[in-house]
Structures are given as structure tokens and as C-alpha cells.
Write a protein that holds these residues in place. Structure first.
Motif, PDB file in Angstrom:
ATOM      1  N   VAL A 135     -13.575  -3.136  14.511  1.00 37.96           N
ATOM      2  CA  VAL A 135     -13.163  -2.783  12.964  1.00 37.96           C
ATOM      3  C   VAL A 135     -13.109  -1.222  12.967  1.00 37.96           C
ATOM      4  CG1 VAL A 135     -13.828  -2.759  10.684  1.00 37.96           C
ATOM      5  CG2 VAL A 135     -13.557  -4.852  12.182  1.00 37.96           C
ATOM      6  N   ARG A 136     -14.329  -0.629  13.363  1.00 38.14           N
ATOM      7  CA  ARG A 136     -14.794   0.958  13.131  1.00 38.14           C
ATOM      8  C   ARG A 136     -13.752   1.802  13.793  1.00 38.14           C
ATOM      9  NH1 ARG A 136     -19.630   4.200  12.749  1.00 38.14           N
ATOM     10  NH2 ARG A 136     -19.447   6.112  14.054  1.00 38.14           N
ATOM     11  N   SER A 137     -13.245   1.428  15.072  1.00 35.17           N
ATOM     12  CA  SER A 137     -12.180   2.047  15.753  1.00 35.17           C
ATOM     13  C   SER A 137     -10.733   1.845  15.036  1.00 35.17           C
ATOM     14  CB  SER A 137     -12.037   1.383  17.382  1.00 35.17           C
ATOM     15  OG  SER A 137     -13.223   2.104  18.078  1.00 35.17           O
ATOM     16  N   LEU A 138     -10.375   0.899  14.565  1.00 33.33           N
ATOM     17  CA  LEU A 138      -9.234   0.567  13.995  1.00 33.33           C
ATOM     18  C   LEU A 138      -9.096   1.492  12.617  1.00 33.33           C
ATOM     19  CD1 LEU A 138      -6.439  -0.958  14.009  1.00 33.33           C
ATOM     20  CD2 LEU A 138      -7.536  -2.954  12.581  1.00 33.33           C
ATOM     21  N   THR A 139     -10.355   1.257  12.054  1.00 31.94           N
ATOM     22  CA  THR A 139     -10.351   2.356  10.940  1.00 31.94           C
ATOM     23  C   THR A 139     -10.103   3.712  11.102  1.00 31.94           C
ATOM     24  OG1 THR A 139     -12.055   0.955   9.710  1.00 31.94           O
ATOM     25  CG2 THR A 139     -11.871   2.937   8.809  1.00 31.94           C
ATOM     26  N   GLU A 140     -10.873   4.237  12.035  1.00 34.08           N
ATOM     27  CA  GLU A 140     -10.650   5.758  12.429  1.00 34.08           C
ATOM     28  C   GLU A 140      -9.205   5.810  12.683  1.00 34.08           C
ATOM     29  OE1 GLU A 140     -15.184   6.434  14.302  1.00 34.08           O
ATOM     30  OE2 GLU A 140     -13.516   5.945  15.806  1.00 34.08           O
ATOM     31  N   ALA A 141      -8.425   5.141  13.542  1.00 35.68           N
ATOM     32  CA  ALA A 141      -6.943   5.318  14.004  1.00 35.68           C
ATOM     33  C   ALA A 141      -6.022   5.195  12.620  1.00 35.68           C
ATOM     34  CB  ALA A 141      -6.601   4.266  15.063  1.00 35.68           C
ATOM     35  N   LEU A 142      -6.276   4.015  12.213  1.00 33.63           N
ATOM     36  CA  LEU A 142      -5.321   4.065  10.807  1.00 33.63           C
ATOM     37  C   LEU A 142      -5.559   5.141   9.886  1.00 33.63           C
ATOM     38  CD1 LEU A 142      -5.162   0.014  10.192  1.00 33.63           C
ATOM     39  CD2 LEU A 142      -3.622   1.737  11.347  1.00 33.63           C
ATOM     40  N   ASP A 143      -6.788   5.513   9.600  1.00 34.91           N
ATOM     41  CA  ASP A 143      -6.833   6.873   8.630  1.00 34.91           C
ATOM     42  C   ASP A 143      -6.170   8.015   9.070  1.00 34.91           C
ATOM     43  OD1 ASP A 143      -8.108   7.629   6.155  1.00 34.91           O
ATOM     44  OD2 ASP A 143      -9.258   8.916   7.559  1.00 34.91           O
ATOM     45  N   ILE A 144      -6.061   7.947  10.291  1.00 33.56           N
ATOM     46  CA  ILE A 144      -5.256   9.187  10.936  1.00 33.56           C
ATOM     47  C   ILE A 144      -3.845   9.151  10.844  1.00 33.56           C
ATOM     48  CG2 ILE A 144      -4.704  10.493  12.973  1.00 33.56           C
ATOM     49  CD1 ILE A 144      -7.561  10.053  13.970  1.00 33.56           C
ATOM     50  N   GLU A 145      -3.273   7.558  11.321  1.00 34.73           N
ATOM     51  CA  GLU A 145      -1.803   7.299  11.171  1.00 34.73           C
ATOM     52  C   GLU A 145      -1.442   7.341   9.838  1.00 34.73           C
ATOM     53  OE1 GLU A 145      -0.526   4.027  13.545  1.00 34.73           O
ATOM     54  OE2 GLU A 145      -1.952   4.192  14.890  1.00 34.73           O
ATOM     55  N   LEU A 177       0.792  -1.265   0.108  1.00 39.77           N
ATOM     56  CA  LEU A 177       0.007  -0.011   0.134  1.00 39.77           C
ATOM     57  C   LEU A 177       0.908   1.341   0.165  1.00 39.77           C
ATOM     58  CD1 LEU A 177      -2.543  -1.333   2.599  1.00 39.77           C
ATOM     59  CD2 LEU A 177      -3.066  -0.743   0.316  1.00 39.77           C
ATOM     60  N   GLN A 178       1.886   1.112   0.831  1.00 38.31           N
ATOM     61  CA  GLN A 178       2.846   2.357   0.859  1.00 38.31           C
ATOM     62  C   GLN A 178       3.352   2.786  -0.444  1.00 38.31           C
ATOM     63  OE1 GLN A 178       6.190   1.950   3.526  1.00 38.31           O
ATOM     64  NE2 GLN A 178       6.138   4.181   4.026  1.00 38.31           N
ATOM     65  N   GLY A 217       0.077   8.492   2.573  1.00 43.43           N
ATOM     66  CA  GLY A 217      -0.674   8.773   1.509  1.00 43.43           C
ATOM     67  C   GLY A 217      -1.701   7.647   1.240  1.00 43.43           C
ATOM     68  N   ILE A 218      -2.032   7.055   2.622  1.00 46.71           N
ATOM     69  CA  ILE A 218      -3.291   5.863   2.381  1.00 46.71           C
ATOM     70  C   ILE A 218      -4.332   6.397   3.101  1.00 46.71           C
ATOM     71  CG2 ILE A 218      -3.668   3.481   2.920  1.00 46.71           C
ATOM     72  CD1 ILE A 218      -0.319   3.193   3.216  1.00 46.71           C
ATOM     73  N   ARG A 219      -5.449   6.316   2.475  1.00 43.59           N
ATOM     74  CA  ARG A 219      -6.793   6.491   3.201  1.00 43.59           C
ATOM     75  C   ARG A 219      -7.046   5.062   3.592  1.00 43.59           C
ATOM     76  NH1 ARG A 219     -10.292  10.491   2.887  1.00 43.59           N
ATOM     77  NH2 ARG A 219     -10.812   9.494   4.682  1.00 43.59           N
ATOM     78  N   VAL A 220      -7.959   4.723   4.785  1.00 39.81           N
ATOM     79  CA  VAL A 220      -8.394   4.085   5.194  1.00 39.81           C
ATOM     80  C   VAL A 220      -9.932   4.160   5.792  1.00 39.81           C
ATOM     81  CG1 VAL A 220      -8.266   2.039   7.302  1.00 39.81           C
ATOM     82  CG2 VAL A 220      -6.151   3.340   6.364  1.00 39.81           C
ATOM     83  N   ARG A 277      -5.868   2.885  -0.871  1.00 37.36           N
ATOM     84  CA  ARG A 277      -6.978   2.908   0.006  1.00 37.36           C
ATOM     85  C   ARG A 277      -7.067   1.474   0.743  1.00 37.36           C
ATOM     86  NH1 ARG A 277     -10.703   6.714  -3.558  1.00 37.36           N
ATOM     87  NH2 ARG A 277      -9.065   7.992  -4.292  1.00 37.36           N
ATOM     88  N   VAL A 278      -7.593   1.407   2.035  1.00 36.97           N
ATOM     89  CA  VAL A 278      -8.024   0.321   2.680  1.00 36.97           C
ATOM     90  C   VAL A 278      -9.425   0.637   2.863  1.00 36.97           C
ATOM     91  CG1 VAL A 278      -8.034  -1.380   4.642  1.00 36.97           C
ATOM     92  CG2 VAL A 278      -5.745  -0.242   3.637  1.00 36.97           C
TER      93      VAL A 278
END
Length: 264
Positions: free
Chosen positions: A161-171, A128-129, A176-179, A135-136
Motif C-alpha cells: 500500500v505504501r509503495s502504491l501510494t507513492e507511485a500513484l501520487d506521482i502518476e 476522482l478525475q 490534479g489528484i493527490r494520493v 484526493r485518495v
């Protein structure tokens, strides 16, 4: 030598249901798709339909990190190391009063729905990087809005899954990856028919979505400008309504509505 694909998708749980609908939506649009599932016969039928020049397939138990490594290695070999969209779709449900279901079933659900997604995100990160605009898209659920009776472990896995999505989208924005994720209510798939349909909530609300409805949302999230993507996308008017009410209603009201729909 086959040309390197320009747009690529990796789908877990691709042999049937939502995963298959998403895979076929992208295949029809000319994407190169990696098809992964434990149902090898289903994968073979799908690959025969579209041809080896359009897709690659392999058995993948998402709870097994070594399976992920092998699948991603084969996918990278076919795509020149490109991974535009990872769709973490594989999942199972346990629909019983919590204490009546075997503990092993609860553990297996967590292994697939949450551990499997963690495996995929972690191990796919290098691909992905290296892919601009990647995108994920994670398969979440309306059950993540409020824990559902007789679907407790499933709801918990999707809330995670919802919480992990939020965290990874920020990280991962710095890479350059959207989650993002998708949250449907009940979808007309084998999992709902064979397992979830026994719930009173299903009789109350009905099954108003099909796999193609979810596939349309996944397609939008994969192709729209990255900056415009919401982190969470509710599928269907019922889910959108429940998401709105969960924000506006006090906690006791959300609990009461959930309990009444489930017959408690």
C-alpha cells in the motif's frame, strides 16, 4: 430533488472502528459521506443516525470489482458524480506464525488489504478525475516500516500500500489528484483487540491510539492545501519515532529492535 453535495467522502470499512470515526468526523462537518462495508447492520445503524440526506450506504466487499462498480454507481448518483476524497480503509489482520495460519487466511488478507485497494483506486479514478482537487487517502500501517513477526502478510500488504501510494501520487498529479496514506501503530479497534493484541509487541508498546486520532489525521489530509500534503503521515509519537529510527539506524539494528519487541 436533493441538492448536489459540495464536498463528498467515500469510506470503506465504515461500519466500525477507524472507518466509522472518520465517517462521523466528516458527517459532523457537513460533508456527504458514502458508507461501505460488509457489515450491513453496522451501516444501517450509522445511516439511521445521520439520515439519508447526509449519507448513502451499501454493502461492499472490496475484493469484488463488481461490488465496487455498484457502490460507486450509487454514490455518483447521489453526488452528481462528485468524489472529493476516497478513503481506502477496509482491512483485516492475520496474527500467527506464518506457517501456522491457513493459506486461505493469507489469501483473503491480500484480497482485502491490497487487491481491494487496487480495485478502489482503479474504479474510482473516473470520478476522482472529474472532481477538482480530489484526493485518495489510503490506510497504511507502522508495520510497513519493517516486517513484523507474526504479522508478516499484513506487514507485506501495508508495505505494498505504501509503495502504491507513492507511485500513484506521482502518476496522478497530472490529473490534479493527490494520493497519500496514514501510518498508525496499534489503534484501539476490534481488529487489534480480537486479533493483534495476542502479539508480544502489543504488550511491549501498548495501545496508545484511538480511532479519533486517525480520523483527525485523515481530516487534515482531506482539508489542507493539496500542495502541502506529505505522502506519508505517521499517527502518534511512537510511529513518528519508529519512522525516524528506521531511516537513521542501520538495517541490522532495525531487525534487532523489531525481533526483540516481538519476543524473538
Amino acid at each position: 430533488m436533493s441538492p448536489i453535495p459540495s464536498t463528498t467522502l467515500f469510506v470503506t470499512g465504515a461500519a466500525a472502528g477507524i472507518g466509522r470515526a472518520v465517517a462521523e468526523r466528516f458527517l459532523a462537518a457537513g460533508w456527504f459521506v458514502g458508507l461501505y462495508d460488509v457489515d450491513e447492520a453496522g451501516l444501517q445503524a450509522l445511516q439511521q443516525r445521520w439520515g439519508p440526506e447526509r449519507c448513502v450506504s451499501a454493502r461492499l466487499d472490496v475484493s469484488a470489482a463488481d461490488d465496487w462498480r455498484a457502490a460507486l454507481s450509487g454514490f455518483a448518483a447521489a453526488t452528481g458524480g462528485r468524489l472529493d476524497v476516497l478513503f481506502n480503509n477496509a482491512g483485516i489482520a492475520v496474527t500467527q506464525p506464518f506457517e501456522e495460519a491457513d493459506l486461505a487466511r493469507h489469501h483473503r488478507l491480500i484480497d482485502i488489504n491490497l487487491k481491494g485497494l487496487v480495485n478502489g483506486c482503479h474504479l474510482a479514478f473516473p470520478l476522482l478525475q472529474r472532481t477538482p482537487g480530489s484526493r485518495v487517502i489510503n490506510m497504511c500501517s507502522a508495520s510497513a516500516l519493517y516486517g513484523q513477526p507474526e504479522l508478516g502478510t499484513y506487514s507485506a500488504s501495508k508495505a505494498a500500500v505504501r509503495s502504491l501510494t507513492e507511485a500513484l501520487d506521482i502518476e496522478w498529479r497530472r490529473h490534479g489528484i493527490r494520493v497519500v496514506d496514514v501510518l498508525p501503530l496499534f489503534v484501539n479497534t476490534a481488529m487489534v483487540t480480537d486479533e493483534v493484541s495476542r502479539m508480544k509487541t502489543v504488550a511491549t508498546l501498548g495501545v496508545r491510539l484511538g480511532p479519533d486520532d486517525v480520523a483527525a489525521t485523515v481530516w487534515r489530509l482531506a482539508t489542507a492545501p493539496a500542495a502541502s500534503l506529505p505522502v506519508h503521515s505517521c499517527v502518534g509519537w511512537q510511529t513518528k519515532l519508529f519512522a525516524l529510527l528506521s531511516k537513521l539506524s542501520p538495517g541490522f539494528m532495525n531487525r534487532l529492535v523489531t525481533a526483540r519487541m516481538a519476543g524473538y
